[in-house]
Design an enzyme around this catalytic site. Structure first.
Site, PDB file in Angstrom:
ATOM      1  N   ASN A   9     -21.914 -74.071  10.553  1.00 48.78           N
ATOM      2  CA  ASN A   9     -20.457 -74.012  10.726  1.00 48.78           C
ATOM      3  C   ASN A   9     -20.155 -74.311  12.190  1.00 48.78           C
ATOM      4  OD1 ASN A   9     -17.730 -73.444  10.792  1.00 48.78           O
ATOM      5  ND2 ASN A   9     -17.983 -71.224  10.621  1.00 48.78           N
ATOM      6  N   TRP A  10     -19.697 -75.517  12.449  1.00 49.88           N
ATOM      7  CA  TRP A  10     -19.460 -75.946  13.832  1.00 49.88           C
ATOM      8  C   TRP A  10     -18.215 -75.318  14.450  1.00 49.88           C
ATOM      9  CZ3 TRP A  10     -20.420 -81.995  13.880  1.00 49.88           C
ATOM     10  CH2 TRP A  10     -21.791 -82.227  13.744  1.00 49.88           C
ATOM     11  N   LYS A  11     -17.356 -74.736  13.612  1.00 49.35           N
ATOM     12  CA  LYS A  11     -16.096 -74.169  14.095  1.00 49.35           C
ATOM     13  C   LYS A  11     -15.308 -75.243  14.862  1.00 49.35           C
ATOM     14  CE  LYS A  11     -18.218 -69.660  13.890  1.00 49.35           C
ATOM     15  NZ  LYS A  11     -18.326 -68.280  14.422  1.00 49.35           N
ATOM     16  N   HIS A  94     -13.497 -67.216   5.991  1.00 45.61           N
ATOM     17  CA  HIS A  94     -14.283 -66.811   7.157  1.00 45.61           C
ATOM     18  C   HIS A  94     -13.533 -65.717   7.907  1.00 45.61           C
ATOM     19  CE1 HIS A  94     -16.387 -66.987  11.007  1.00 45.61           C
ATOM     20  NE2 HIS A  94     -17.372 -67.593  10.367  1.00 45.61           N
ATOM     21  N   GLU A  96     -12.948 -65.238  10.895  1.00 45.64           N
ATOM     22  CA  GLU A  96     -12.038 -65.729  11.935  1.00 45.64           C
ATOM     23  C   GLU A  96     -10.716 -66.180  11.319  1.00 45.64           C
ATOM     24  OE1 GLU A  96     -15.851 -67.040  14.632  1.00 45.64           O
ATOM     25  OE2 GLU A  96     -14.683 -68.594  13.613  1.00 45.64           O
ATOM     26  N   GLU A 166     -21.397 -62.017   6.069  1.00 43.71           N
ATOM     27  CA  GLU A 166     -21.353 -62.120   7.527  1.00 43.71           C
ATOM     28  C   GLU A 166     -20.738 -60.855   8.116  1.00 43.71           C
ATOM     29  OE1 GLU A 166     -21.324 -66.494   9.152  1.00 43.71           O
ATOM     30  OE2 GLU A 166     -19.312 -65.825   8.684  1.00 43.71           O
ATOM     31  N   GLY A 172     -21.370 -64.266  16.583  1.00 36.49           N
ATOM     32  CA  GLY A 172     -21.204 -64.727  17.956  1.00 36.49           C
ATOM     33  C   GLY A 172     -21.495 -63.679  19.014  1.00 36.49           C
ATOM     34  N   SER A 212     -25.233 -64.491  13.969  1.00 33.57           N
ATOM     35  CA  SER A 212     -26.249 -64.682  15.017  1.00 33.57           C
ATOM     36  C   SER A 212     -27.623 -65.044  14.444  1.00 33.57           C
ATOM     37  CB  SER A 212     -26.335 -63.437  15.913  1.00 33.57           C
ATOM     38  OG  SER A 212     -25.101 -63.221  16.580  1.00 33.57           O
ATOM     39  N   GLY A 233     -23.611 -70.222  12.788  1.00 34.91           N
ATOM     40  CA  GLY A 233     -22.523 -70.600  13.674  1.00 34.91           C
ATOM     41  C   GLY A 233     -23.011 -71.296  14.926  1.00 34.91           C
ATOM     42  N   GLY A 234     -23.027 -70.554  16.028  1.00 35.00           N
ATOM     43  CA  GLY A 234     -23.345 -71.129  17.329  1.00 35.00           C
ATOM     44  C   GLY A 234     -24.639 -71.915  17.377  1.00 35.00           C
TER      45      GLY A 234
END
Length: 250
Positions: A9-11, A94, A96, A166, A172, A212, A233-234
């Site tokens: 997930n590049w966001k 998600h 966010e 999640e 993150g 993470s 994610g990151g």
């Protein structure tokens, strides 16, 4: 035997030229994996990602969508629009989106139904906050979110839904649930699905872990009995790191 599904997930990251370069590199690095590989990219990258990923084993997904086919929803993208360019997956709910854009369980449910209507495969996120975790409400929160998300779906649709557990406190932050805790929470989700749709359906549903996930903890997490891969994610922004996650068992 459930397959492992590993999604990046590049966001809100990556421009089209970066997308093309990344996928060209990733395709070579993951061409022999037995896992399913998905990249969920920003809307502006979708067309370039789909073109570049042709003739590879990389699938492309969007990070969100509206539940309506069309209408006066400025700034939104519909499932029909995603399907028209051959997007295959879409992340729904998600944390966010829930936190920053006030997305509700009802909206998540509508989006899942709409995704299936247009032949998209939903990756549905559930997870608890740190406060909920510390007050012992993890199971209650994530099973309720799961139940509300899947409300009104057929058993076949549930079977074809990917769920991403999640824990919000791990997204993150560098903090990761222990592999045992993550596995137990995913078992709770699977048990809730079994209660509502039967054990056969529950046994077939793909449930990922997210929060993470990195190359150094991927093998331990993905080796657990009920964890069927990850929503990353990151770490998915670094092509070498993400390929190492995908190739966790090599």
């Amino acid at each position: 035997m459930r397959r492992k599904v590993i999604a990046g997930n590049w966001k809100m990251n990556m421009l089209p030229d970066e997308t093309i370069t990344y996928i060209d590199k990733l395709a070579e690095l993951v061409k022999d994996t037995e896992s399913e590989v998905i990249l969920c990219v920003p809307y502006t990258d979708l067309f370039y990602a789909l073109l570049t990923a042709q003739n590879t084993n990389i699938k492309i997904g969007a990070q969100n969508m509206h539940f309506e086919e069309k209408g006066a929803y400025t700034g939104e993208v519909s499932p029909k629009m995603l399907k028209s360019i051959n997007v295959e997956y879409v992340i729904i709910g998600h944390s966010e989106r829930r936190q920053y854009f006030n997305e509700t369980d009802e909206a998540v449910n509508k989006k899942i139904k709409s995704a299936f209507e247009y032949g998209l495969k939903p990756i549905v996120c559930v997870g608890e906050t740190l406060e909920q975790r510390e007050s012992g409400k993890t199971t209650e929160v994530i099973t309720k979110q799961t139940e509300l998300a899947l409300q009104g779906l057929t058993a076949e649709q549930v079977e074809n839904t990917i769920i991403a557990y999640e824990p919000i406190w791990a997204i993150g932050t560098g903090k990761t649930a222990t592999s045992e805790d993550a596995n137990n929470s995913i078992k709770d989700i699977r048990n809730k699905i079994a209660q509502n749709y039967g054990q056969n359906v529950a046994d077939r549903v793909i449930i990922q872990y997210g929060g993470s996930v990195k190359a150094k903890n991927a093998k331990e997490l993905f080796s657990m009995s009920d964890i069927d891969g990850g929503l990353v994610g990151g770490a998915s922004l670094d092509v070498q790191e993400f390929s190492n996650i995908v190739n966790y068992n090599k």
